[in-house]
Every structure is written in structure tokens, then in C-alpha cells.
Design a protein around this motif. Structure first.
Motif, PDB file in Angstrom:
ATOM      1  N   UNK A 397       0.864  -1.008   0.058  1.00 51.36           N
ATOM      2  CA  UNK A 397       0.071  -0.108   0.238  1.00 51.36           C
ATOM      3  C   UNK A 397       0.884   1.325   0.019  1.00 51.36           C
ATOM      4  N   UNK A 398       1.917   1.082   0.646  1.00 49.97           N
ATOM      5  CA  UNK A 398       2.981   2.350   0.832  1.00 49.97           C
ATOM      6  C   UNK A 398       3.550   2.571  -0.403  1.00 49.97           C
ATOM      7  N   UNK A 399       3.915   1.662  -1.111  1.00 47.52           N
ATOM      8  CA  UNK A 399       4.581   1.782  -2.513  1.00 47.52           C
ATOM      9  C   UNK A 399       3.726   2.372  -3.278  1.00 47.52           C
ATOM     10  N   UNK A 400       2.203   2.021  -3.419  1.00 41.60           N
ATOM     11  CA  UNK A 400       1.004   2.249  -4.405  1.00 41.60           C
ATOM     12  C   UNK A 400       0.998   3.949  -4.101  1.00 41.60           C
ATOM     13  N   UNK A 401       1.094   4.077  -2.837  1.00 39.75           N
ATOM     14  CA  UNK A 401       0.555   5.932  -2.369  1.00 39.75           C
ATOM     15  C   UNK A 401       1.683   6.270  -2.939  1.00 39.75           C
ATOM     16  N   UNK A 402       2.936   6.169  -2.875  1.00 43.06           N
ATOM     17  CA  UNK A 402       4.443   6.919  -3.311  1.00 43.06           C
ATOM     18  C   UNK A 402       4.131   6.915  -4.745  1.00 43.06           C
ATOM     19  N   UNK A 403       3.892   5.990  -5.315  1.00 45.64           N
ATOM     20  CA  UNK A 403       3.873   5.989  -6.926  1.00 45.64           C
ATOM     21  C   UNK A 403       2.725   6.906  -7.327  1.00 45.64           C
ATOM     22  N   UNK A 404       1.497   6.964  -6.713  1.00 45.42           N
ATOM     23  CA  UNK A 404       0.481   7.720  -7.194  1.00 45.42           C
ATOM     24  C   UNK A 404       0.882   9.294  -6.880  1.00 45.42           C
ATOM     25  N   UNK A 405       1.376   9.445  -5.899  1.00 47.41           N
ATOM     26  CA  UNK A 405       1.806  10.731  -5.966  1.00 47.41           C
ATOM     27  C   UNK A 405       3.003  11.226  -6.547  1.00 47.41           C
ATOM     28  N   UNK A 406       3.874  10.246  -6.865  1.00 47.48           N
ATOM     29  CA  UNK A 406       5.231  10.433  -7.761  1.00 47.48           C
ATOM     30  C   UNK A 406       4.847  10.962  -9.048  1.00 47.48           C
ATOM     31  N   UNK A 407       3.731  10.355  -9.584  1.00 50.23           N
ATOM     32  CA  UNK A 407       3.178  10.718 -10.835  1.00 50.23           C
ATOM     33  C   UNK A 407       2.707  12.180 -10.995  1.00 50.23           C
ATOM     34  N   UNK A 408       2.072  12.855  -9.626  1.00 49.36           N
ATOM     35  CA  UNK A 408       1.714  13.962  -9.748  1.00 49.36           C
ATOM     36  C   UNK A 408       2.925  15.219  -9.715  1.00 49.36           C
ATOM     37  N   UNK A 409       4.062  14.700  -9.700  1.00 49.91           N
ATOM     38  CA  UNK A 409       5.088  15.792  -9.709  1.00 49.91           C
ATOM     39  C   UNK A 409       5.430  15.907 -11.127  1.00 49.91           C
ATOM     40  N   UNK A 410       6.117  17.335 -11.314  1.00 51.23           N
ATOM     41  CA  UNK A 410       6.482  17.560 -12.402  1.00 51.23           C
ATOM     42  C   UNK A 410       8.220  17.186 -12.693  1.00 51.23           C
ATOM     43  N   UNK A 411       8.356  17.056 -13.935  1.00 52.96           N
ATOM     44  CA  UNK A 411       9.881  16.388 -14.180  1.00 52.96           C
ATOM     45  C   UNK A 411      10.915  17.297 -13.330  1.00 52.96           C
ATOM     46  N   UNK A 412      10.800  18.994 -13.189  1.00 47.19           N
ATOM     47  CA  UNK A 412      11.894  19.450 -12.084  1.00 47.19           C
ATOM     48  C   UNK A 412      11.611  18.972 -10.822  1.00 47.19           C
TER      49      UNK A 412
END
Length: 524
Positions: A397-412
Motif C-alpha cells: 500500500x505504501x508503495x502504491x501511495x508513493x507511486x501515485x503521488x510521484x506521478x503528480x510531480x513535474x519533471x523538475x
């Protein structure tokens, strides 16, 4: 007068005592309420983040002969680190309010700096340790102290039912109850029988014991005094029991795997004729393996795994209900503004309707840490987009959550990472070292901060492989390499290893010993 006592021998004697007793004096967290009346400053914080850095400075000033070279290297690294750290912190401040994290997630400069120091200090101590020779005697003394001061309190507290459980439940019973009680999922849940004494982090203590145990087998092999050998054998048994009492899977299973691996190394070194084969030692390793294997099916980690498997089977039957509902849910949200009032209400309703399919995820995750009312679609997506096998435990679950939020980040933003404090305060952090560091520091920060560890590991492997022709594949060098390898595996599998000084100060000592012994391949 100060110079009289500031000798190299006294300096390293103090340092090694602090390393050996680190898990013990970290228990000052128990006195937090009392210490709060004096500003809340813990003695362990003083030692870790004031005394340890000060000792690095003292070592540099008193023992370094090529100060200019060291200052140049440190200066370049400091410039790169500051150039990275400023935008890293700005990213954390921005993300706090702009990726729908909720009220529990909070960025703080203090925690960022402390966490960064925690990761970098052990690397600095590899430099400090190199001012003295890390001998077998030094590692033996530290290993025995850690073994005695960690495993014995855990075992005794378990027998007496005193102290805390690893998972913060009320202790329900002792080691002796493992063999007589039918465990259940309420008052006799296996987690309530996992014991950590009063140590602060059960996972961290588990990783530390995994690293120390191979040394205990080695020193047992080499000890010639009968009384000391008996004491080492007793401590090995105590270590093995404490690892299973902790209730973490990595520690419990390593109690069996380590004697098997040590025996394999012993046989191999005998075959290549760098050690003499000892039948009695092989018998001891087999005996400990059998004892631990006999206990394992009754220990909290194994029983907890059985409960998880049982829960999974039950939930899998209900999970089939979700097939066919996904399309209808998405269609119902068409035309709604994401994170608008109507969108929030709609997905909150849908989550509550299907919450029973969320699996074994503790309610604290969706009711407090990442409140479903903040982002209900995440929890709906979790149910319908991921098979139960992909979200059956907290780490998934923690990994899914991190990936979900990571996808919201810009390349910078991905260059500088999430920051540590933001998710730490939120309560959801990936309990996998190195992976969590990648998300924390991003594409730029990970190689800058964790890269030195990776480079050092590769260097040690390279030098160790080359050392075969110089007769250095002996039992002690294999044990050093094994302990460092176990530290990496255990920290990745369990978390809370390479970001805890209790573990990394000892790992740094092992790395230094390997580097010193491999540095001059002409010396055996």
C-alpha cells in the motif's frame, strides 16, 4: 590537561563504546514527558547530532595529515549538497499544499536536516574509523556487547512479560505460550506476543541483530577459552530467540538462514584451504538450525503470516464482487470537477459502499493518515485498479501511495524528490530502505546522498573478488562481507536500517574493516 586525555586510544575507546551501546541509550525516549519539562532535548539526540559530528571534527584536526586534500573534497561535496538541498526543501514546501496530501502531512526544515545528517554521518565515520586499525578484537567486543545488551533484555522481558510489544499492542503472553495457545485475530493475535523490550524501533533492532549474529558464530568458532566459548554459545542462542521474539519476518527467518549460511562458508573456506574444517562447529550450526526451525512455526512472525494468508483467502472470495463495477463508477463521475465538492461527495460515497473490499489495510490509513475525505478516488482506485495480491500488506500500500503521488510531480520536482519530513509526518512512508530514499531525494539527490554507499559496496565486492589470489577468502573476511550484505537485504526488506544510526554506525565499522583488509592485497 585536555590534551592529556585526548589520545587516539581514548578517542576511539569512547567512540566504540557509544557505537556498542547505541540501541541502549536511545531508550531515553521513555523519559520524553520528563525531558519535555526541560525543553524536550534527549541525550541521545545530543550524542547523535552534536557529539558524533564534533568527534568527526576532532578526528580531522588531530589525526588528519593531509587536511588540504580533505577540505577540498568536503568543500566540493558541501557546495553540491547545498545547491541540491535548497530546491529540495522548496519542493517539499510546495508539495505540502499542492498534491492533496491532507492535514497530517507537514514539511519541516528541522526534520529534513536531521534525517540528512542521519544518512551522511555513517559515511563520515568510515573516514574516522580509518584513523585506527579495525581489528577482529574490536569487532568482537562490540558484537558481544550488542548481543548481550540487546538480546538478553528482549528474552528476559518476554519471559517476564515486561516491556513493549513490537507492534505497540498490550503484551498478551510469553514465549512459553507460543506452544500451548491457539492464536486468534483478537486478544491472542500473534502480534501481541512479539517483544522488543523497551527499545524504540523493533525493525531497527531486528536488522542490527541480523548483522551481528554472523560475527557471533565466527567468534564462537575461533574462541579457545572454554568458559568464553560457552558464553558465546549461550549468547548465540539468546540472539536467535530474541530475533524470533521481535516478530519481524526478516529477523525471524534469518535466525535459521544465518547458521546455514555460516556453515556453507565454513565448508567452502575449508575446501579452498584458507580455514580448517571443524566437525564440532558444523554440528553446532546444524543443532542451532534445527532448534530455530522447530521454534519458527510457533513464533509471532510465522503465525502472523498464517493469519494474513487466511485473511487473504477470505477476502479473495469477496474481492470477486468488484468485477464489473469499475466502469459504472467512472461513468457516474463524468462532468464533475476533480476535487470539487460534488466529486468529493460522490467518491466518498463510493468508497464507503465498497470499503469492505479494501482488504487488510488498517483503518488508520484511510481514516487518519490519508483521510479518504481528502482524496476518496485514491481509495476507490486502490480497490478497483489493483488485484488483492498487489495490496495485501502495508508495504504494498505504501508503495502504491508513493507511486501515485510521484506521478503528480513535474519533471523538475522529480529531480529533488518528495522530502522526508513531509511523508514522515503524514504517517505513510515506504518501509524499504533505498527505495524510500529514491522517492525522498529524487533523481539528483539519491546518487548524491545514497550513491556513496552504492559505490562503496561495489568497490568492496570488486576488491574482495580480486583478493582470492592473495589468500584473503578466509572466514572472517567472508563474515564481514556477509554482515554488510545482510544489512542491505534486511534494510530493504524491513526498512529502518540505513536511516538509523544504531545500524549504520556498526555497518560503517564493518565496511572500514573490509576496506582496510582489502587495501593491500599483498598482506594476508
Amino acid at each position: 590537561m585536555f590534551k592529556k586525555y585526548l589520545t587516539k586510544e581514548n578517542f576511539f575507546a569512547l567512540l566504540f563504546v557509544l557505537v556498542a551501546l547505541h540501541p541502549f541509550y536511545e531508550m531515553d525516549y521513555l523519559f520524553s514527558s520528563f525531558l519535555n519539562s526541560f525543553g524536550g532535548f534527549r541525550p541521545s539526540v545530543f550524542i547523535d547530532y552534536i557529539l558524533f559530528p564534533l568527534m568527526v571534527l576532532i578526528a580531522f584536526l588531530c589525526f588528519e595529515k593531509n587536511k588540504k586534500k580533505v577540505l577540498t573534497f568536503v568543500g566540493i561535496y558541501a557546495v553540491l549538497l547545498i545547491a541540491y538541498f535548497i530546491p529540495h526543501c522548496k519542493t517539499g514546501l510546495y508539495l505540502q499544499d499542492n498534491i492533496h496530501l491532507g492535514y497530517t502531512f507537514m514539511f519541516t526544515y528541522k526534520d529534513e536536516i536531521i534525517y540528512l545528517m542521519c544518512l551522511l554521518l555513517p559515511l563520515a565515520y568510515i573516514y574516522v574509523y580509518n584513523f585506527t586499525e579495525i581489528t577482529e578484537s574490536i569487532i568482537k567486543k562490540i558484537s558481544v556487547v550488542i548481543s548481550a545488551f540487546v538480546s538478553l533484555p528482549i528474552v528476559i522481558s518476554n519471559f517476564l512479560q515486561v516491556g513493549y510489544t513490537t507492534y505497540l499492542d498490550v503484551m498478551a503472553g510469553s514465549f512459553f505460550d507460543w506452544f500451548s495457545l491457539p492464536f486468534n485475530d483478537t486478544d491472542k493475535h500473534p502480534r501481541r506476543y512479539a517483544t522488543k523490550f523497551f527499545f524504540e524501533e523493533g525493525n531497527t533492532i531486528g536488522v542490527l541483530m541480523v548483522i551481528v549474529l554472523p560475527f557471533m558464530y565466527y567468534f564462537f568458532l575461533k574462541e579457545t577459552d572454554k568458559r568464553k566459548k560457552a558464553l558465546l554459545g549461550f549468547l548465540i542462542l539468546s540472539d536467535s530467540l530474541s530475533m524470533m521474539m521481535l516478530g519481524t519476518r526478516i529477523a525471524s527467518y534469518c535466525a535459521i538462514l544465518i547458521p546455514i549460511t555460516v556453515l556453507a562458508v565454513h565448508v567452502f573456506t575449508a575446501v579452498i584451504k584458507t580455514e580448517k574444517f571443524k566437525v564440532w562447529f558444523a554440528g553446532f550450526c546444524v543443532l542451532l538450525t534445527l532448534i530455530n526451525a522447530g521454534i519458527l512455526p510457533y513464533c509471532p512472525a510465522y503465525q502472523n503470516q498464517k493469519f494474513d494468508a487466511s485473511d487473504f483467502s477470505t477476502l479473495k472470495l469477496n474481492d470477486d464482487i468488484r468485477e464489473g463495477f469499475r466502469k459504472g463508477i467512472e461513468e457516474g463521475a463524468e462532468g464533475m470537477e476533480p476535487f470539487g465538492p460534488a466529486w468529493i461527495d460522490y467518491y466518498c460515497y463510493m468508497f464507503l459502499q465498497y470499503k469492505f473490499l479494501v482488504g487488510v489495510t488498517p483503518a488508520v490509513y484511510y481514516e487518519y493518515w490519508y483521510d479518504y475525505r481528502v482524496d476518496p478516488k485514491f481509495w476507490v482506485d486502490l480497490i478497483f485498479d489493483y488485484e488483492l495480491e498487489e495490496r495485501v500488506n502495508a508495504r504494498q500500500l505504501e508503495t502504491i501511495f508513493y507511486k501515485y503521488k510521484w506521478d503528480l510531480l513535474t519533471p523538475a520536482q522529480k529531480l529533488t524528490g518528495f522530502t522526508w519530513s513531509l511523508f514522515m509526518w503524514g504517517g505513510i512512508t515506504i518501509e524499504k530502505d533505498f527505495l524510500v530514499h529514491f522517492y525522498t531525494y529524487g533523481y539528483l539527490g539519491f546518487p548524491l546522498i545514497m550513491g556513496p554507499w552504492v559505490v562503496m559496496f561495489l568497490y568492496m565486492i570488486y576488491k574482495f573478488l580480486r583478493s582470492y589470489k592473495y589468500g584473503k577468502w578466509n572466514m572472517f573476511n567472508f563474515t564481514l562481507m556477509m554482515s554488510v550484505a545482510l544489512s542491505v537485504v534486511a534494510s530493504y526488506a524491513s526498512g529502518h536500517g540505513y536511516d538509523e544510526l544504531t545500524v549504520t554506525m556498526f555497518v560503517a565499522l564493518c565496511c572500514t574493516a573490509i576496506i582496510q583488509r582489502m587495501r593491500n592485497n599483498e598482506q594476508a
